[in-house]
Scaffold this motif. Structure first.
Motif, mmCIF file in Angstrom:
data_model
loop_
_atom_site.group_PDB
_atom_site.id
_atom_site.type_symbol
_atom_site.label_atom_id
_atom_site.label_comp_id
_atom_site.label_asym_id
_atom_site.label_seq_id
_atom_site.Cartn_x
_atom_site.Cartn_y
_atom_site.Cartn_z
ATOM 1 N N TRP A 216 2.767 -12.761 26.814
ATOM 2 C CA TRP A 216 3.218 -11.479 26.271
ATOM 3 C C TRP A 216 2.550 -10.357 27.073
ATOM 4 C CZ3 TRP A 216 6.935 -10.282 22.829
ATOM 5 C CH2 TRP A 216 7.004 -8.970 22.368
ATOM 6 N N PHE A 217 3.345 -9.505 27.707
ATOM 7 C CA PHE A 217 2.800 -8.387 28.461
ATOM 8 C C PHE A 217 2.332 -7.299 27.502
ATOM 9 C CE2 PHE A 217 5.527 -10.235 31.830
ATOM 10 C CZ PHE A 217 4.561 -10.358 32.825
ATOM 11 N N ALA A 218 1.065 -6.919 27.605
ATOM 12 C CA ALA A 218 0.483 -5.975 26.650
ATOM 13 C C ALA A 218 -0.590 -5.139 27.338
ATOM 14 C CB ALA A 218 -0.113 -6.728 25.466
ATOM 15 N N ILE A 219 -1.118 -4.181 26.597
ATOM 16 C CA ILE A 219 -2.245 -3.378 27.036
ATOM 17 C C ILE A 219 -3.324 -3.448 25.969
ATOM 18 C CG2 ILE A 219 -0.865 -1.802 28.456
ATOM 19 C CD1 ILE A 219 -0.947 0.199 26.154
ATOM 20 N N GLU A 220 -4.550 -3.102 26.337
ATOM 21 C CA GLU A 220 -5.637 -3.089 25.366
ATOM 22 C C GLU A 220 -5.404 -1.997 24.323
ATOM 23 O OE1 GLU A 220 -8.059 -5.087 24.981
ATOM 24 O OE2 GLU A 220 -8.576 -6.028 26.901
ATOM 25 N N GLY A 221 -5.837 -2.239 23.096
ATOM 26 C CA GLY A 221 -5.705 -1.233 22.043
ATOM 27 C C GLY A 221 -5.358 -1.866 20.716
ATOM 28 N N ASP A 222 -4.520 -1.183 19.958
ATOM 29 C CA ASP A 222 -4.071 -1.697 18.664
ATOM 30 C C ASP A 222 -2.956 -2.702 18.914
ATOM 31 O OD1 ASP A 222 -3.295 -2.203 16.110
ATOM 32 O OD2 ASP A 222 -2.763 -0.149 15.586
ATOM 33 N N ASN A 223 -3.296 -3.987 18.887
ATOM 34 C CA ASN A 223 -2.355 -5.037 19.284
ATOM 35 C C ASN A 223 -1.716 -5.766 18.116
ATOM 36 O OD1 ASN A 223 -4.755 -5.471 21.769
ATOM 37 N ND2 ASN A 223 -2.678 -4.839 22.247
ATOM 38 N N TYR A 224 -1.690 -5.132 16.946
ATOM 39 C CA TYR A 224 -1.112 -5.797 15.779
ATOM 40 C C TYR A 224 0.348 -6.161 16.013
ATOM 41 C CZ TYR A 224 0.915 -6.406 11.146
ATOM 42 O OH TYR A 224 1.612 -6.892 10.074
ATOM 43 N N GLN A 225 1.152 -5.191 16.469
ATOM 44 C CA GLN A 225 2.572 -5.459 16.675
ATOM 45 C C GLN A 225 2.802 -6.489 17.781
ATOM 46 O OE1 GLN A 225 5.219 -4.600 14.938
ATOM 47 N NE2 GLN A 225 3.964 -3.468 13.467
ATOM 48 N N ASP A 226 1.984 -6.442 18.817
ATOM 49 C CA ASP A 226 2.088 -7.442 19.879
ATOM 50 C C ASP A 226 1.843 -8.841 19.321
ATOM 51 O OD1 ASP A 226 2.553 -5.657 22.066
ATOM 52 O OD2 ASP A 226 0.442 -5.104 21.996
ATOM 53 N N ALA A 227 0.787 -8.977 18.521
ATOM 54 C CA ALA A 227 0.464 -10.279 17.935
ATOM 55 C C ALA A 227 1.569 -10.752 17.003
ATOM 56 C CB ALA A 227 -0.862 -10.197 17.182
ATOM 57 N N LEU A 228 2.144 -9.824 16.252
ATOM 58 C CA LEU A 228 3.207 -10.166 15.313
ATOM 59 C C LEU A 228 4.438 -10.695 16.040
ATOM 60 C CD1 LEU A 228 4.005 -10.046 12.288
ATOM 61 C CD2 LEU A 228 4.942 -7.772 12.737
ATOM 62 N N GLN A 229 4.823 -10.019 17.107
ATOM 63 C CA GLN A 229 6.008 -10.443 17.854
ATOM 64 C C GLN A 229 5.765 -11.751 18.601
ATOM 65 O OE1 GLN A 229 8.329 -7.071 19.766
ATOM 66 N NE2 GLN A 229 6.521 -5.925 19.130
ATOM 67 N N LEU A 230 4.567 -11.921 19.128
ATOM 68 C CA LEU A 230 4.255 -13.172 19.809
ATOM 69 C C LEU A 230 4.204 -14.326 18.813
ATOM 70 C CD1 LEU A 230 3.542 -14.697 22.355
ATOM 71 C CD2 LEU A 230 1.165 -13.937 22.093
ATOM 72 N N ALA A 231 3.622 -14.088 17.643
ATOM 73 C CA ALA A 231 3.587 -15.127 16.603
ATOM 74 C C ALA A 231 4.999 -15.503 16.160
ATOM 75 C CB ALA A 231 2.766 -14.646 15.405
ATOM 76 N N SER A 232 5.891 -14.523 16.069
ATOM 77 C CA SER A 232 7.281 -14.799 15.698
ATOM 78 C C SER A 232 7.957 -15.687 16.735
ATOM 79 C CB SER A 232 8.052 -13.485 15.554
ATOM 80 O OG SER A 232 7.548 -12.706 14.489
ATOM 81 N N ALA A 233 7.660 -15.430 18.010
ATOM 82 C CA ALA A 233 8.237 -16.249 19.075
ATOM 83 C C ALA A 233 7.728 -17.681 18.999
ATOM 84 C CB ALA A 233 7.910 -15.632 20.431
ATOM 85 N N VAL A 234 6.435 -17.837 18.769
ATOM 86 C CA VAL A 234 5.860 -19.180 18.669
ATOM 87 C C VAL A 234 6.428 -19.912 17.466
ATOM 88 C CG1 VAL A 234 3.730 -20.493 18.357
ATOM 89 C CG2 VAL A 234 3.724 -18.451 19.803
ATOM 90 N N ARG A 235 6.537 -19.222 16.353
ATOM 91 C CA ARG A 235 7.060 -19.848 15.133
ATOM 92 C C ARG A 235 8.511 -20.273 15.318
ATOM 93 N NH1 ARG A 235 6.221 -17.125 9.150
ATOM 94 N NH2 ARG A 235 7.007 -18.868 7.912
ATOM 95 N N SER A 236 9.302 -19.460 15.992
ATOM 96 C CA SER A 236 10.697 -19.822 16.264
ATOM 97 C C SER A 236 10.771 -21.046 17.166
ATOM 98 C CB SER A 236 11.413 -18.648 16.935
ATOM 99 O OG SER A 236 11.466 -17.532 16.078
ATOM 100 N N LEU A 237 9.863 -21.140 18.125
ATOM 101 C CA LEU A 237 9.873 -22.252 19.075
ATOM 102 C C LEU A 237 9.565 -23.572 18.393
ATOM 103 C CD1 LEU A 237 9.947 -23.242 22.060
ATOM 104 C CD2 LEU A 237 7.483 -22.835 22.096
#
Length: 271
Positions: A216-237
């Motif tokens: 997941w391409f991201a930047i440092e900071g508040d990564n809640y939404q990044d983690a949420l979207q990545l977790a959704s991808a893993v769960r779908s897989l």
């Protein structure tokens, strides 16, 4: 070469043979923003995975803390830096998840990768999925104009290949991105910012062991939404196409109460 100490220690009543045949999920060590760890935190909490053991390794900094996934009224449970979780027997999908809460020791990434790859091979997992982040600031033009999720595998015969195609996950543009990052064609295809993931990928590839890496391409900071979207991808897989009406329902862990970006921290705090 003798590999460093890397051993699975089970909780009472759990046998390591139960790890065989499951899908192993692991966050990329030392990755940008700890997004892999945050995504797997969501999966542990939301899927109600049970802790089945610990990994003992001399290559990971030791750390311990209080309850991560329960509630404030429950008795505290001691958590360590390297734990193993698994789905409950009633679940139709068998998932094993490693949560890594501290960094791999500096300059020990290659040794860690060799130890982990050989251990995973010995445990006979059905498949191994590495979940990590990379530096969004180092993307090439084509990656900026599209989704931030990418995948790359050490084998085209990966067990989740059909599921990846069904979900439409984009493959990492290996040739284009390598030319943008490094001059050598021998360098790892894993993008900058992924930490030890590049060594893990190279080791699995050398052993000819299938490994899927979700990036997941991201930047440092508040990564809640990044983690949420990545977790959704893993769960779908790993959901194997099962219909789940609660697919987008998440239970945030107790340990996230003080996470950067939480609503409890307002602008008034900094005035």
């Amino acid at each position: 070469m003798t590999l460093p100490y890397f051993e699975f220690v089970s909780v009472p009543g759990f046998h390591s043979q139960k790890l065989a045949g499951s899908t192993l999920l692991m966050p990329g060590p030392n990755g940008l923003g700890n997004i892999g760890q945050l995504a797997l935190d969501l999966l542990i909490s939301s899927l109600d995975l049970m802790r089945v053991g610990f990994i003992s390794s001399t290559l990971v900094l030791p750390v311990c803390g209080n309850e991560d996934y329960g509630n404030e009224t429950a008795p505290n449970t001691l958590h360590t830096s390297f734990e193993v979780y698994q789905s409950r027997p009633s679940n139709t999908t068998s998932i094993t998840l490693i949560q890594l809460r501290s960094p791999v020791i500096t300059k020990k990434g290659v040794l860690f990768s060799k130890s982990f790859a050989h251990w995973a091979q010995q445990m006979a997992f059905e498949s191994v999925v590495l979940v990590t982040a990379a530096d969004a600031g180092r993307r090439v033009d084509g990656q900026i104009r599209s989704d931030r999720l990418r995948f790359i595998s050490t084998s085209d015969k990966y067990v989740h290949a059909d599921r990846l195609q069904q979900l439409g996950f984009p493959r990492l543009e290996e040739n284009e991105t390598k030319r943008a990052w490094v001059a050598s064609e021998l360098a790892s295809p894993i993008p900058p910012g992924a930490g030890v993931s590049r060594f893990i990928f190279d080791e699995f590839r050398e052993l000819s062991v299938p490994l899927l890496t979700l990036i997941w391409f991201a930047i440092e900071g508040d990564n809640y939404q990044d983690a949420l979207q990545l977790a959704s991808a893993v769960r779908s897989l790993v959901n194997h196409g099962e219909d789940n009406s609660e697919q987008n329902t998440w239970k945030t862990p107790l340990s996230w109460k003080g996470l950067y970006g939480n609503a409890m921290f307002t602008k008034a705090l900094f005035q």
